[in-house]
Design a protein around this motif. Sequence first.
Motif, mmCIF file in Angstrom:
data_model
loop_
_atom_site.group_PDB
_atom_site.id
_atom_site.type_symbol
_atom_site.label_atom_id
_atom_site.label_comp_id
_atom_site.label_asym_id
_atom_site.label_seq_id
_atom_site.Cartn_x
_atom_site.Cartn_y
_atom_site.Cartn_z
ATOM 1 N N SER A 34 -15.419 -7.686 -45.240
ATOM 2 C CA SER A 34 -14.763 -6.683 -44.404
ATOM 3 C C SER A 34 -13.243 -6.771 -44.544
ATOM 4 O O SER A 34 -12.648 -7.830 -44.313
ATOM 5 C CB SER A 34 -15.159 -6.897 -42.942
ATOM 6 N N ARG A 36 -11.132 -5.385 -42.599
ATOM 7 C CA ARG A 36 -10.591 -5.592 -41.250
ATOM 8 C C ARG A 36 -10.570 -7.081 -40.917
ATOM 9 O O ARG A 36 -9.565 -7.605 -40.431
ATOM 10 C CB ARG A 36 -11.447 -4.825 -40.237
ATOM 11 N N LEU A 37 -11.680 -7.784 -41.216
ATOM 12 C CA LEU A 37 -11.726 -9.214 -40.937
ATOM 13 C C LEU A 37 -10.803 -10.001 -41.860
ATOM 14 O O LEU A 37 -10.140 -10.943 -41.429
ATOM 15 C CB LEU A 37 -13.155 -9.744 -41.060
ATOM 16 N N LEU A 96 -17.124 -15.179 -36.683
ATOM 17 C CA LEU A 96 -16.387 -14.746 -35.498
ATOM 18 C C LEU A 96 -16.667 -15.675 -34.323
ATOM 19 O O LEU A 96 -15.744 -16.022 -33.573
ATOM 20 C CB LEU A 96 -16.745 -13.302 -35.149
ATOM 21 N N LYS A 140 -8.855 -10.536 -29.344
ATOM 22 C CA LYS A 140 -9.170 -9.665 -30.493
ATOM 23 C C LYS A 140 -10.464 -10.078 -31.168
ATOM 24 O O LYS A 140 -11.313 -9.244 -31.474
ATOM 25 C CB LYS A 140 -8.030 -9.699 -31.520
ATOM 26 N N MET A 144 -14.008 -8.078 -31.587
ATOM 27 C CA MET A 144 -14.653 -7.850 -32.881
ATOM 28 C C MET A 144 -16.079 -8.375 -32.880
ATOM 29 O O MET A 144 -16.972 -7.737 -33.422
ATOM 30 C CB MET A 144 -13.864 -8.525 -34.009
ATOM 31 N N GLU A 145 -16.267 -9.529 -32.257
ATOM 32 C CA GLU A 145 -17.597 -10.138 -32.224
ATOM 33 C C GLU A 145 -18.554 -9.295 -31.390
ATOM 34 O O GLU A 145 -19.720 -9.156 -31.722
ATOM 35 C CB GLU A 145 -17.496 -11.565 -31.665
ATOM 36 N N ALA A 148 -19.760 -6.465 -33.546
ATOM 37 C CA ALA A 148 -20.318 -6.850 -34.859
ATOM 38 C C ALA A 148 -21.828 -6.749 -34.856
ATOM 39 O O ALA A 148 -22.502 -6.769 -33.892
ATOM 40 C CB ALA A 148 -19.885 -8.258 -35.237
#
Length: 148
Positions: A34, A36-37, A96, A140, A144-145, A148
């Motif tokens: 990803s 983003r990641l 994450l 953040k 995200m987690e 996910a």
Amino acid sequence: MNYTEEVANKLNELLEKNYDAEAGYKLAKEKVDSKRLKGFFENQAQERYDFGHELKNEIRNYGATPDKGTSVKGDAHRAWMNIKSTFTSGNEESMLEEAIRGEKAAVEEYDTIIADMTLPPSTNSLLTKHRDNVQTALNKVSAMESIA
């Protein structure tokens, strides 16, 4: 041990943990697909690198020598040391979760040092800034987690 040595030792402990987090984030960046990641992990690695330089300067202000590398103490909490096994699975959610665990530990460590010591204003300000940035990263990565 006098106050100056005690503060320098606590700052060196934070420095080691920032080295650990930087290494963990660099590894995480390599193991995800990803964008983003990758971007998040890269930014966090850079921030921890920057924290390290700031902590080194503060440690030198106390007349002590900054530690040179990641921690190896077996009895201390080192969430980032467990991250390698998580990454072998390539599971981004697990990565994450590990980042969350590491960031929570970092916030607690900063809070403990800030609360337990009568720090000079410059040191207190530096540690508070670091802690607040780590808390922001924790928020953040938690967001995200959750998606996910």
